[in-house]
Design an enzyme around this catalytic site. Structure first.
Site, PDB file in Angstrom:
ATOM      1  N   LYS A   1       0.866  -1.182   0.000  1.00  0.00           N
ATOM      2  CA  LYS A   1       0.000   0.000   0.000  1.00  0.00           C
ATOM      3  C   LYS A   1       0.898   1.226   0.000  1.00  0.00           C
ATOM      4  CE  LYS A   1      -3.589   2.437   2.486  1.00  0.00           C
ATOM      5  NZ  LYS A   1      -4.610   2.380   3.526  1.00  0.00           N
TER       6      LYS A   1
ATOM      7  N   LYS B   1      -2.140  -1.527  -3.864  1.00  0.00           N
ATOM      8  CA  LYS B   1      -3.015  -0.360  -3.824  1.00  0.00           C
ATOM      9  C   LYS B   1      -2.205   0.919  -3.886  1.00  0.00           C
ATOM     10  CE  LYS B   1      -6.022   1.853  -0.566  1.00  0.00           C
ATOM     11  NZ  LYS B   1      -6.385   1.934   0.800  1.00  0.00           N
TER      12      LYS B   1
HETATM   13  C1  PBG Z   1      -7.658   3.246   5.526  1.00  0.00           C
HETATM   14  C2  PBG Z   1      -7.863   3.157   4.068  1.00  0.00           C
HETATM   15  C3  PBG Z   1      -7.624   4.119   3.070  1.00  0.00           C
HETATM   16  C4  PBG Z   1      -8.100   3.582   1.876  1.00  0.00           C
HETATM   17  C5  PBG Z   1      -8.569   2.298   2.156  1.00  0.00           C
HETATM   18  N1  PBG Z   1      -8.394   2.044   3.519  1.00  0.00           N
HETATM   19  C6  PBG Z   1      -7.117   5.518   3.159  1.00  0.00           C
HETATM   20  C7  PBG Z   1      -5.749   5.784   3.595  1.00  0.00           C
HETATM   21  O1  PBG Z   1      -4.928   4.890   3.834  1.00  0.00           O
HETATM   22  O2  PBG Z   1      -5.445   6.973   3.779  1.00  0.00           O
HETATM   23  C8  PBG Z   1      -8.125   4.285   0.550  1.00  0.00           C
HETATM   24  C9  PBG Z   1      -9.097   3.747  -0.449  1.00  0.00           C
HETATM   25  C10 PBG Z   1      -9.439   4.668  -1.559  1.00  0.00           C
HETATM   26  O3  PBG Z   1      -8.819   5.740  -1.761  1.00  0.00           O
HETATM   27  O4  PBG Z   1     -10.385   4.333  -2.286  1.00  0.00           O
HETATM   28  N2  PBG Z   1      -6.416   2.987   6.009  1.00  0.00           N
END
Ligand code: PBG
Length: 322
Positions: free
Chosen positions: A195, A248
């Site tokens: 991520k 992601k």
């Molecule tokens: C929470 C989380 C996030 C997303 C999914 N789970 C945001 C972040 O890490 O700031 C982002 C998903 C999206 O942008 O569609 N940790």
């Protein structure tokens, strides 16, 4: 003389279909669902035209649509009112919180819809970070216990798959043992393995009012410049017992999807995130391209790169064209 003419296999839609290498199916997809307190309200997300936050009483209708279209999963993300946010993110471990209520309800009405629960503190924390914060530092080991508690109450409420999106070190193993200790050895773990610290989460943070109050997420989310580091995260998550590995965002990280697909034997999940969806909507709005065509092309590219499962806000718009 030209013996090889690749265009021969492109001359009609019949031959194009026959030689098509990648197909999208409704069952490849998981639909992310924003939920909120209250009744009979679906609130539009300003930065994500066409996407809404739903009160729990509206979820059965949405779940009907997903099942009808052949979509197998929903990922739940709660908007937590400010009054329930604090530095310890206590609402995250309240067994009667919004996500647990939603899971209990949906498991009763739609037992066959696979439910994914997000495990990270940001929507619940007054600091807006995925872990506990002390003197501007994100604490790793102290956060693990909270994440494990979250996973446990979500599993107990009917979440089929817990999805740690927090990027703390060691959390997959910690969550696995905590689930196994209470007899939940069947609860699946979909780890957000690679991520990245991405600008493309902007609209999501709007939807959940969950942006960090100070600083950024670069001490735990990955540097977009790094490719080999994703392999390291994947190795650790596999060793710790993850059942699925997520990359992601998706569209700007196709090389990472492809690497993980080749170098691990776990299913690969790709999350086409909020900003990717909003870019396509905005581009179409400006007349740059047709939204549905561009969405289909983006999704097939993600699958072609190696994704087995795709999280996408756009799936309902194009599923009838698959
Ligand atoms: C929470 C989380 C996030 C997303 C999914 N789970 C945001 C972040 O890490 O700031 C982002 C998903 C999206 O942008 O569609 N940790």
């Amino acid at each position: 003389m030209m013996f090889e003419r690749p265009r021969r296999n492109r001359q009609s839609s019949a031959v194009r279909d026959l030689v098509q290498e990648t197909q999208l199916r409704a069952s490849d997809f998981v639909y992310p669902v924003f939920i909120q307190e209250g009744t009979s309200t679906q609130t539009p997300i300003t930065s994500m035209p066409g996407v809404f936050r739903y009160t729990l009483d509206l979820l059965p209708d949405l779940a009907d649509t997903l099942i009808e279209k052949g979509i197998k999963g929903a990922a739940l993300f709660p908007l937590v009112p400010d009054a329930k946010k604090n530095a310890l993110a206590l609402e995250a471990v309240n067994a009667d919180n919004l996500i647990c209520q939603a899971a209990k309800q949906l498991k009763t009405t739609h037992p066959n819809l696979m439910l994914f629960g997000d495990v990270a503190l940001d929507p619940y924390s007054s600091d807006g970070h995925d872990g506990l914060v002390e003197n501007c530092k994100i604490l790793n080991d102290e956060t693990l216990e909270v994440l494990a508690q979250m996973a446990v109450i979500q599993a107990e409420s009917g979440i089929d798959c817990v999805a740690p999106s927090d990027m703390m070190d060691g959390r997959v193993g910690y969550i696995r043992s905590s689930l196994d200790d209470i007899g939940f050895s069947d609860t699946i773990i979909c780890s957000y393995t690679a991520k990245y610290a991405s600008s493309f989460y902007g609209p999501f943070r709007d939807a959940l009012e969950s942006a960090p109050k100070a600083g950024d997420k670069k001490t735990y989310q990955m540097n977009p410049a790094n490719r080999r580091e994703a392999m390291r995260e994947a190795r650790l998550d596999s060793e710790e017992g993850a059942d699925m590995l997520m990359v992601k965002p998706a569209g700007t990280y196709l090389d990472i999807i492809s690497d993980l697909k080749q170098q691990t034997d776990l299913p690969i999940v790709a999350y086409q995130v909020s900003g990717e969806y909003s870019m396509l909507i905005a581009g179409a709005d400006k007349g740059c391209f047709n939204y549905e065509d561009a969405m289909l092309e983006s999704l097939i590219a993600i699958k072609r790169a190696g994704a087995d499962i795709i999280f996408s806000y756009g799936i309902l718009d194009i599923v009838d064209r698959l």
